[in-house]
Design a protein around this motif. Structure first.
Motif: not given
Ligand code: KG4
Ligand code: ZN
Length: 351
Positions: A222-228, A172-177, A210-216
């Motif tokens: 998938t085992l991919d990541f997305s950070y953008s 798995g790897e990142t799809r963007d950043d 305390s802030i719920e940022f989205p978990r892509a």
């Protein structure tokens, strides 16, 4: 000395574990050299350019190559002196030839080629990513493949199944950043200096997650990541808070971002452990120096009964010691020496 003779010299090293490697790493903004023997680091010298690039908010490639050129001779001499080894005592040279910045890589590759040619010793061309993985052979002297490795740096975010010393599969790897890139970009949004990872970590220590940022990609197989999306969510959160006239607490934003970024890494690592059945999870790359990441990785190990390994912070970020030890396992695995025509490979894939 011709190629046949250096080839014979390399063959003679394969059965030994006490030969000395001079390693050189110049793929980004750190000029580094090390002397290694087997998995042991006899010396490590690093000349960091962080202060030079900080005022530009990131690494300026042309400036990086110029500073590598100025530093490389002194850094190699420092490594040899610290190890107490004369140049004539070195048995092989190792150098990062990719992935990385083209102009930065070429400085290390040219230097290493010249050193190896003049000494008549073999030159090993090492992948930067595989070098990061090899930092774990230093951290744990008994580690042997197979194991899983979570590589989290400024240029890469990958889950790697290390099947053998020279046999790796990216699961798995990142799809963007990359994860480190997300730390650096978010730090910039928060007005923090480059490199952003350590700065976010320091600020996060003063805040609450305390802030719920989205978990892509959370619900996907998938085992991919997305950070953008995470970086955009931070930008939107800050803008909306300002519009409401209630400026956000930067420490809480940093802590919440860090938690979301680390959660994504740990979640996919856990999925990959289940899929592969591996009993060891190693980590590598600059982001694995992060305290929150290290704690969560340890907790994952406790929860699942899997052995976890993280190198000490100085071996997580770019360094030549990991390149030397990677070359050692390559030599022991029967890999060939680099030809005199070795070129850089700025986009070298992991596997
Ligand atoms: O592995 P590395 O030194 O260079 C690359 O190969 O990219 O990784 C550098 C990255 C940068 O993005 C930096 O911000 C991040 O690693 N980093 C950290 C920490 N220390 C370095 N990220 C989070 N927390 C840290 N303590
Ligand atoms: Zn790196």
């Amino acid at each position: 000395m011709d190629r046949r003779e250096t080839g014979a010299r390399l063959e003679a090293l394969r059965g030994r574990d006490d030969f000395l490697i001079l390693a050189v790493e110049t793929s980004c903004d750190d000029t580094s050299a090390a002397v290694t023997r087997g998995r042991e680091v006899l010396s490590l010298a690093i000349s960091s350019q962080t202060e030079i690039h900080r005022r530009f908010g990131g690494v300026v490639p042309e400036i990086a190559s110029r500073n590598h050129t100025c530093a490389i001779g002194a850094v190699v001499n420092e490594a040899l002196e610290k190890a107490g080894v004369p140049a004539s005592g070195i048995d092989a040279v190792a150098v990062t030839y990719g992935a990385g910045l083209p102009g930065a890589l070429i400085v290390g590759v040219s230097y290493a080629k010249a050193f190896a040619y003049a000494a008549g010793i073999p030159l090993m061309a090492v992948s930067h990513v595989r070098g990061h993985v090899a930092a774990n052979y230093i951290a744990d002297g008994t580690l042997e493949p197979p194991f899983l490795c979570l590589l989290v740096s400024g240029g890469h975010t990958q889950l790697i199944d290390v099947r053998g010393y020279t046999d790796m599969v990216v699961m798995g790897e990142t799809r963007d950043d990359a994860a480190g890139e997300a730390f650096d970009k978010t730090a910039r949004v928060l007005g923090l200096p480059y490199p952003g990872g350590p700065e976010i970590e320091k600020l996060a220590a003063k805040g609450k997650a305390s802030i719920e940022f989205p978990r892509a990609l959370r619900r996907e197989k998938t085992l991919d990541f997305s950070y953008s999306g995470l970086k955009t969510a931070v930008v939107n959160y800050l803008r909306e808070a300002e519009l409401r006239g209630e400026p956000a607490d930067p420490a809480d934003v940093a802590a919440s971002f860090q938690k979301a970024a680390v959660d994504a890494l740990i979640r996919n690592a856990e999925k990959a452990l289940k899929i592969t059945g591996r009993d060891t999870l190693a980590a590598a790359g600059g982001v694995s120096a992060n305290g929150c990441f290290r704690r969560e990785l340890e907790a994952l190990g406790k929860r699942t009964g899997v052995k976890t390994i993280v190198p000490p912070p100085v071996l997580c970020t770019d360094n030549a010691a990991m390149i030397g030890v990677c070359a050692y396992v390559m030599i022991r695995s029967g890999e060939a020496a680099a030809p005199p025509s070795l070129d850089t490979a700025p986009s070298l894939p992991t596997a």
